[in-house]
Design a protein around this motif. Sequence first.
Motif, short mmCIF file in Angstrom:
data_model
loop_
_atom_site.label_atom_id
_atom_site.label_comp_id
_atom_site.label_asym_id
_atom_site.label_seq_id
_atom_site.Cartn_x
_atom_site.Cartn_y
_atom_site.Cartn_z
N VAL A 221 0.82 -1.22 0.00
CA VAL A 221 0.00 0.00 0.00
C VAL A 221 0.85 1.28 0.00
O VAL A 221 0.47 2.28 -0.62
CB VAL A 221 -1.01 -0.02 1.17
CG1 VAL A 221 -0.32 -0.04 2.53
CG2 VAL A 221 -1.97 1.15 1.08
N ASP A 222 1.98 1.25 0.66
CA ASP A 222 2.80 2.48 0.67
C ASP A 222 3.32 2.78 -0.74
O ASP A 222 3.27 3.91 -1.22
CB ASP A 222 3.96 2.38 1.70
CG ASP A 222 4.76 1.09 1.59
OD1 ASP A 222 4.33 0.15 0.88
OD2 ASP A 222 5.83 1.01 2.23
N ASN A 223 3.74 1.73 -1.43
CA ASN A 223 4.18 1.92 -2.82
C ASN A 223 3.01 2.34 -3.71
O ASN A 223 3.16 3.22 -4.57
CB ASN A 223 4.82 0.62 -3.33
CG ASN A 223 5.43 0.77 -4.70
OD1 ASN A 223 5.84 1.87 -5.10
ND2 ASN A 223 5.47 -0.32 -5.45
N ALA A 224 1.83 1.75 -3.46
CA ALA A 224 0.66 2.09 -4.27
C ALA A 224 0.33 3.57 -4.14
O ALA A 224 -0.02 4.24 -5.12
CB ALA A 224 -0.53 1.23 -3.86
N ALA A 225 0.46 4.10 -2.92
CA ALA A 225 0.18 5.53 -2.71
C ALA A 225 1.17 6.36 -3.52
O ALA A 225 0.80 7.34 -4.17
CB ALA A 225 0.29 5.87 -1.22
N LEU A 248 -6.56 5.41 -0.41
CA LEU A 248 -6.13 5.50 -1.81
C LEU A 248 -7.18 6.19 -2.68
O LEU A 248 -6.84 6.87 -3.65
CB LEU A 248 -5.81 4.11 -2.37
CG LEU A 248 -4.60 3.42 -1.73
CD1 LEU A 248 -4.41 2.04 -2.33
CD2 LEU A 248 -3.32 4.26 -1.88
N SER A 249 -8.46 6.03 -2.34
CA SER A 249 -9.48 6.64 -3.19
C SER A 249 -9.50 8.16 -3.03
O SER A 249 -9.83 8.87 -3.98
CB SER A 249 -10.86 6.01 -2.99
OG SER A 249 -11.32 6.18 -1.68
N ASP A 250 -9.15 8.66 -1.86
CA ASP A 250 -9.03 10.12 -1.73
C ASP A 250 -7.87 10.63 -2.57
O ASP A 250 -7.96 11.66 -3.23
CB ASP A 250 -8.81 10.54 -0.27
CG ASP A 250 -10.12 10.86 0.45
OD1 ASP A 250 -11.16 10.29 0.07
OD2 ASP A 250 -10.10 11.70 1.39
N ALA A 251 -6.76 9.90 -2.55
CA ALA A 251 -5.60 10.30 -3.36
C ALA A 251 -5.97 10.26 -4.84
O ALA A 251 -5.69 11.21 -5.59
CB ALA A 251 -4.41 9.38 -3.07
N ALA A 252 -6.65 9.20 -5.25
CA ALA A 252 -7.03 9.07 -6.66
C ALA A 252 -7.98 10.20 -7.06
O ALA A 252 -7.93 10.70 -8.19
CB ALA A 252 -7.70 7.71 -6.89
#
Length: 357
Positions: A221-225, A248-252
């Motif tokens: 997850v850290d890499n995904a962010a 992740l959806s807020d970031a997206a």
Amino acid sequence: MSRILVLPGDGIGPEIVAEALKVLERVGEIGGLDLEIDQGLIGGAAHDAAGHPYPEATRGAARRADAILLGAVGGPQYESLERDLRPERGLLGIRSDLGLFANLRPAILYPQLASASTLKPEVVSGLDILIVRELTGGIYFGQPRGIEERGGERYGFNTAAYSESEIERIARVGFEAAMKRGKRLCSVDKANVLEVSELWREVVERVGKEFPEVELSHMYVDNAAMQLVRDPKQFDVMVTGNMFGDILSDAAAMLTGSIGMLPSASLNSEGVGLYEPIHGSAPDIAGQGKANPMATVLSVAMLLRHSLNRNDLAERIEQAVGRVLDQGLRTPDIFGEGMTLVGTQGMGDALVAALDD
Ligand code: IPM
Ligand code: MG
């Protein structure tokens, strides 16, 4: 006949839902839908009126509905309430009560908004990803949980837990979604640290055998962010647990210019769905008529697609959003030079008009 339950909620919820309803009603006329639309209470508004964020009456209506349209819940005035009475508990309550385990959060960048993103246009232009978030399990619901007195101080704890069957069914939703799109699925976990993620990865791999056409990858997850802000277009569908998906959806969302643009669908295994914008109740701008109703309007499109099987009408709404953006109309969250500033109602009216173009 389709029964639609509308739960405006708190903050900007009632304002944006009012515009989305205008769109739903017009699209209903155009498409000859037989809709029975009911309103109900949830969140802080429900607590104020009925003493609970997910009152019995709402629960009953929700169980009878074919689809639910929700605005947003929460506000600073409710933060001092006892934990079980807070608005967010109403939202978690309805998700859990109806078994809405599959949360679809598409992040699509409308080309007209490429410059509204904080990222460089070349990084985000053409962005079209789907986050599939597990919504009724994981650390949000795991037991035990609480705040206790231990060793002379307070101790807070939650439990991150998933059963194989919970992982299996959300993985399947991820693979099925990927089959309808670019056939690539990235499963996000923290398997280098968490046992629950180790099991997650193993089960996702196993389900993947049923979908040989889908190219499956795994990412911490850290890499995904990091990858989401570095090179978001590498993703097609992402599948992940409740809390990672929340973050992740807020970031997206921000990749698309504004969190005010992103709809979501939360589905159970019987095809009942709850549709809501992914943003919150924005108490800072509530009542001022400046909130962007597009995420809620696009949630209506998802409702038509997933619960009423009317892809034609969903597309009609999505095209109307594109047209209004082409006209240069912008709420403050997506405003830029040379554009025309409009409020919530102005945007809603323009969307309704664009449905007929
Ligand atoms: C969301 C929200 C909710 C969540 C809150 C309001 C409980 O952030 O839908 O993403 O954490 O799921
Ligand atoms: Mg969230």
